[in-house]
Write a protein that holds these residues in place. Sequence first.
Motif, PDB file in Angstrom:
ATOM      1  N   ALA A   1      70.224 -37.275   5.411  1.00  0.00           N
ATOM      2  CA  ALA A   1      69.011 -37.761   4.754  1.00  0.00           C
ATOM      3  C   ALA A   1      68.549 -36.816   3.654  1.00  0.00           C
ATOM      4  O   ALA A   1      68.008 -37.247   2.626  1.00  0.00           O
ATOM      5  CB  ALA A   1      67.908 -37.968   5.785  1.00  0.00           C
ATOM      6  N   THR A   2      68.758 -35.496   3.847  1.00  0.00           N
ATOM      7  CA  THR A   2      68.289 -34.514   2.860  1.00  0.00           C
ATOM      8  C   THR A   2      69.152 -34.461   1.607  1.00  0.00           C
ATOM      9  O   THR A   2      68.828 -33.733   0.666  1.00  0.00           O
ATOM     10  CB  THR A   2      68.242 -33.115   3.489  1.00  0.00           C
ATOM     11  OG1 THR A   2      69.519 -32.809   4.059  1.00  0.00           O
ATOM     12  CG2 THR A   2      67.174 -33.037   4.579  1.00  0.00           C
ATOM     13  N   SER A   3      70.256 -35.248   1.563  1.00  0.00           N
ATOM     14  CA  SER A   3      71.152 -35.203   0.406  1.00  0.00           C
ATOM     15  C   SER A   3      70.764 -36.219  -0.662  1.00  0.00           C
ATOM     16  O   SER A   3      71.573 -36.567  -1.519  1.00  0.00           O
ATOM     17  CB  SER A   3      72.598 -35.432   0.844  1.00  0.00           C
ATOM     18  OG  SER A   3      72.810 -36.781   1.249  1.00  0.00           O
ATOM     19  N   PHE A   4      69.522 -36.713  -0.641  1.00  0.00           N
ATOM     20  CA  PHE A   4      69.095 -37.735  -1.595  1.00  0.00           C
ATOM     21  C   PHE A   4      69.160 -37.218  -3.038  1.00  0.00           C
ATOM     22  O   PHE A   4      69.065 -36.021  -3.299  1.00  0.00           O
ATOM     23  CB  PHE A   4      67.681 -38.212  -1.266  1.00  0.00           C
ATOM     24  CG  PHE A   4      66.630 -37.128  -1.261  1.00  0.00           C
ATOM     25  CD1 PHE A   4      66.026 -36.703  -2.430  1.00  0.00           C
ATOM     26  CD2 PHE A   4      66.233 -36.539  -0.066  1.00  0.00           C
ATOM     27  CE1 PHE A   4      65.052 -35.712  -2.426  1.00  0.00           C
ATOM     28  CE2 PHE A   4      65.258 -35.546  -0.049  1.00  0.00           C
ATOM     29  CZ  PHE A   4      64.675 -35.133  -1.234  1.00  0.00           C
ATOM     30  N   ASN A   5      69.300 -38.178  -3.979  1.00  0.00           N
ATOM     31  CA  ASN A   5      69.331 -37.856  -5.402  1.00  0.00           C
ATOM     32  C   ASN A   5      67.965 -37.970  -6.052  1.00  0.00           C
ATOM     33  O   ASN A   5      67.723 -37.363  -7.107  1.00  0.00           O
ATOM     34  CB  ASN A   5      70.310 -38.784  -6.129  1.00  0.00           C
ATOM     35  CG  ASN A   5      71.732 -38.587  -5.643  1.00  0.00           C
ATOM     36  OD1 ASN A   5      72.170 -39.300  -4.745  1.00  0.00           O
ATOM     37  ND2 ASN A   5      72.448 -37.628  -6.199  1.00  0.00           N
ATOM     38  N   ALA A   6      67.095 -38.777  -5.487  1.00  0.00           N
ATOM     39  CA  ALA A   6      65.737 -38.929  -6.013  1.00  0.00           C
ATOM     40  C   ALA A   6      64.843 -39.404  -4.886  1.00  0.00           C
ATOM     41  O   ALA A   6      65.323 -39.947  -3.879  1.00  0.00           O
ATOM     42  CB  ALA A   6      65.705 -39.911  -7.179  1.00  0.00           C
ATOM     43  N   SER A   7      63.531 -39.202  -5.039  1.00  0.00           N
ATOM     44  CA  SER A   7      62.613 -39.577  -3.976  1.00  0.00           C
ATOM     45  C   SER A   7      61.215 -39.774  -4.529  1.00  0.00           C
ATOM     46  O   SER A   7      60.930 -39.436  -5.689  1.00  0.00           O
ATOM     47  CB  SER A   7      62.575 -38.486  -2.898  1.00  0.00           C
ATOM     48  OG  SER A   7      61.941 -37.322  -3.388  1.00  0.00           O
ATOM     49  N   SER A   8      60.335 -40.321  -3.691  1.00  0.00           N
ATOM     50  CA  SER A   8      58.930 -40.403  -4.038  1.00  0.00           C
ATOM     51  C   SER A   8      58.348 -38.998  -4.114  1.00  0.00           C
ATOM     52  O   SER A   8      58.902 -38.037  -3.575  1.00  0.00           O
ATOM     53  CB  SER A   8      58.178 -41.237  -2.993  1.00  0.00           C
ATOM     54  OG  SER A   8      58.459 -40.780  -1.676  1.00  0.00           O
ATOM     55  N   THR A   9      57.248 -38.856  -4.811  1.00  0.00           N
ATOM     56  CA  THR A   9      56.644 -37.543  -5.047  1.00  0.00           C
ATOM     57  C   THR A   9      56.220 -36.884  -3.741  1.00  0.00           C
ATOM     58  O   THR A   9      55.645 -37.530  -2.861  1.00  0.00           O
ATOM     59  CB  THR A   9      55.414 -37.691  -5.962  1.00  0.00           C
ATOM     60  OG1 THR A   9      55.822 -38.322  -7.180  1.00  0.00           O
ATOM     61  CG2 THR A   9      54.797 -36.337  -6.257  1.00  0.00           C
ATOM     62  N   GLY A  10      56.554 -35.586  -3.634  1.00  0.00           N
ATOM     63  CA  GLY A  10      56.090 -34.806  -2.486  1.00  0.00           C
ATOM     64  C   GLY A  10      56.742 -35.169  -1.177  1.00  0.00           C
ATOM     65  O   GLY A  10      56.133 -35.003  -0.118  1.00  0.00           O
ATOM     66  N   LEU A  11      57.981 -35.631  -1.223  1.00  0.00           N
ATOM     67  CA  LEU A  11      58.668 -36.020   0.009  1.00  0.00           C
ATOM     68  C   LEU A  11      58.868 -34.790   0.894  1.00  0.00           C
ATOM     69  O   LEU A  11      59.511 -33.825   0.489  1.00  0.00           O
ATOM     70  CB  LEU A  11      60.018 -36.644  -0.313  1.00  0.00           C
ATOM     71  CG  LEU A  11      60.737 -37.276   0.880  1.00  0.00           C
ATOM     72  CD1 LEU A  11      60.157 -38.643   1.188  1.00  0.00           C
ATOM     73  CD2 LEU A  11      62.230 -37.398   0.602  1.00  0.00           C
ATOM     74  N   PRO A  12      58.346 -34.797   2.112  1.00  0.00           N
ATOM     75  CA  PRO A  12      58.501 -33.626   2.984  1.00  0.00           C
ATOM     76  C   PRO A  12      59.868 -33.594   3.643  1.00  0.00           C
ATOM     77  O   PRO A  12      60.512 -34.631   3.831  1.00  0.00           O
ATOM     78  CB  PRO A  12      57.399 -33.826   4.029  1.00  0.00           C
ATOM     79  CG  PRO A  12      57.240 -35.306   4.114  1.00  0.00           C
ATOM     80  CD  PRO A  12      57.517 -35.843   2.725  1.00  0.00           C
ATOM     81  N   SER A  13      60.345 -32.401   3.964  1.00  0.00           N
ATOM     82  CA  SER A  13      61.574 -32.248   4.728  1.00  0.00           C
ATOM     83  C   SER A  13      61.434 -31.046   5.633  1.00  0.00           C
ATOM     84  O   SER A  13      60.731 -30.089   5.315  1.00  0.00           O
ATOM     85  CB  SER A  13      62.793 -32.089   3.816  1.00  0.00           C
ATOM     86  OG  SER A  13      62.682 -30.913   3.044  1.00  0.00           O
ATOM     87  N   SER A  14      62.125 -31.135   6.792  1.00  0.00           N
ATOM     88  CA  SER A  14      62.027 -30.043   7.761  1.00  0.00           C
ATOM     89  C   SER A  14      63.204 -30.107   8.702  1.00  0.00           C
ATOM     90  O   SER A  14      63.553 -31.185   9.206  1.00  0.00           O
ATOM     91  CB  SER A  14      60.726 -30.150   8.564  1.00  0.00           C
ATOM     92  OG  SER A  14      60.660 -29.170   9.575  1.00  0.00           O
ATOM     93  N   GLY A  15      63.848 -28.954   8.907  1.00  0.00           N
ATOM     94  CA  GLY A  15      64.909 -28.863   9.899  1.00  0.00           C
ATOM     95  C   GLY A  15      66.089 -29.765   9.640  1.00  0.00           C
ATOM     96  O   GLY A  15      66.677 -30.311  10.565  1.00  0.00           O
ATOM     97  N   GLY A  16      66.453 -29.986   8.376  1.00  0.00           N
ATOM     98  CA  GLY A  16      67.599 -30.813   8.060  1.00  0.00           C
ATOM     99  C   GLY A  16      67.308 -32.292   8.021  1.00  0.00           C
ATOM    100  O   GLY A  16      68.222 -33.096   7.868  1.00  0.00           O
ATOM    101  N   ALA A  17      66.037 -32.702   8.149  1.00  0.00           N
ATOM    102  CA  ALA A  17      65.649 -34.105   8.101  1.00  0.00           C
ATOM    103  C   ALA A  17      64.569 -34.282   7.044  1.00  0.00           C
ATOM    104  O   ALA A  17      64.024 -33.310   6.510  1.00  0.00           O
ATOM    105  CB  ALA A  17      65.137 -34.560   9.465  1.00  0.00           C
ATOM    106  N   ILE A  18      64.264 -35.532   6.723  1.00  0.00           N
ATOM    107  CA  ILE A  18      63.152 -35.824   5.830  1.00  0.00           C
ATOM    108  C   ILE A  18      62.047 -36.490   6.632  1.00  0.00           C
ATOM    109  O   ILE A  18      62.295 -37.303   7.511  1.00  0.00           O
ATOM    110  CB  ILE A  18      63.580 -36.717   4.653  1.00  0.00           C
ATOM    111  CG1 ILE A  18      64.220 -38.015   5.138  1.00  0.00           C
ATOM    112  CG2 ILE A  18      64.550 -35.978   3.741  1.00  0.00           C
ATOM    113  CD1 ILE A  18      64.519 -39.016   4.021  1.00  0.00           C
ATOM    114  N   GLY A  19      60.790 -36.137   6.310  1.00  0.00           N
ATOM    115  CA  GLY A  19      59.659 -36.724   7.008  1.00  0.00           C
ATOM    116  C   GLY A  19      58.708 -35.667   7.527  1.00  0.00           C
ATOM    117  O   GLY A  19      58.947 -34.461   7.366  1.00  0.00           O
TER     118      GLY A  19
END
Length: 471
Positions: A350-368
């Motif tokens: 999930a963390t390998s995205f090329n683009a995202s909405s502003t301020g996308l959080p990520s933690s511990g190898g995941a997004i959210g």
Amino acid sequence: MADVQTSVRTRTRRRLARAIAAVTAGAALIASVGLAIANASAQTDDLQAAQAWNLVWSDEFNGSAGQLPSTQNWRFDLGNSYPGGPANWGTGEIASHTNNPANVSLDGAGNLKITALRDGAGAWTSARIETQRADFKAPSGGVLAIEGRLQLPQVSGNAALGYWPAFWALGSPFRGNYWNWPGIGEYDIMENVNGLSTVHGVLHCGVAPGGPCNEFNGLGATTQCGGTCHTGFHTYRFEWDDSGASGQLRWYADGQLFHTVNESALPADTWASMTNHAGYFVLLNLAMGGAFPDGVAGFSTPTAATQPGASMLVDYVRVYTAAGSGEPTGEPTTTPGGGGNRDAYAAIEATSFNASSTGLPSSGGAIGPLGNGDWVRYDDVAFGSTAPLDFMARVASGAAGGVSGLVEVRIDSRTATPIGSFALANTGGWTSWQNIPGNVSSVTGTHDVFLTFTSGQPQDFVSVDQFYFRR
């Protein structure tokens, strides 16, 4: 018995060799923890090895309304018993099974429909079908998965007394014998009785009555599918894992592991008798009355109050195999951080995205955690020339009660119509991961893939670790 003992010794030597090799390589072994009803955190599916899953058989039940299911895939069980077998299918159920389209047919909307009917004299009819193939089994050192998406009969209370829908598998030696149950093995992937909100996953094995599987009850567990199994479609999955030092059987509802039986919990000859044969055939049926609904109700069912005409719907049945966790067939082609083609059928971080909405959080190898309006884009995902059947995502949620949302897949634009989705509510915490499937419509070639997140509430409802597509 000598043949069984030789088979057990051979199997033990093979597993010991795999275990030694795994330890030498620093691999983690699956611990034998005895019979357990495991929670989601114990789920052993590994999306890193997603590319190892191979679809070996399926029926999507596409066709015109009123059409019988394919006789290339299915055979009809007719009447009240197998020829020369126990009366009333050995369960005490009372409906006579037919191949009448009124009892069993496609609904024209991509589902198999099995309907229980009662005539003016009070006699019940329904249907029971089983796969022509009877060789579904875990490959040596690998995993077998049998999965179906079903909707239970939409009837409850007194009107549901006696309804007994089931999705299950029987050992192939049962065909033509009919008196060697339960030694040949029975995997009840989903059973429901009397319109209750719960379903059951059960193993039958050994001898009856009694024995290591506590017959005639079996070794079972119950789930409410995250709330109730009685509304809408739910996905039920059984896995037979032969990839570790010891075998394991697992039952899932909507990606949630709710029942586990380890080989170490059973006598060696019992395990061998149900696994060292040609394999299993899969069954779908809607019984009326019998030992299970009668036992739960405390009296004979169905009753005069039972309402005829309710149906079990089956969206699909699919059978997969995979190489063992210590024997992968290849590495995912995902490029962390983007760039280059990605394999749709390999795990995409999930963390390998090329683009995202502003301020996308990520933690511990995941997004959210993520909520309504959030999105991520993954460029150049290659589906090839064969469309996927569904997608699988490893997700978690610590959302408050009543907060839920949709995880959606869109192609080439985050405002395009979703090609697939699944709903998610609290899974037990933001790190309580579950593997959740969702159907997708046809897509081939190479595309940018968007995951979008939609909810009727402003609160966050999901974190995503990995996802991939299946065919």
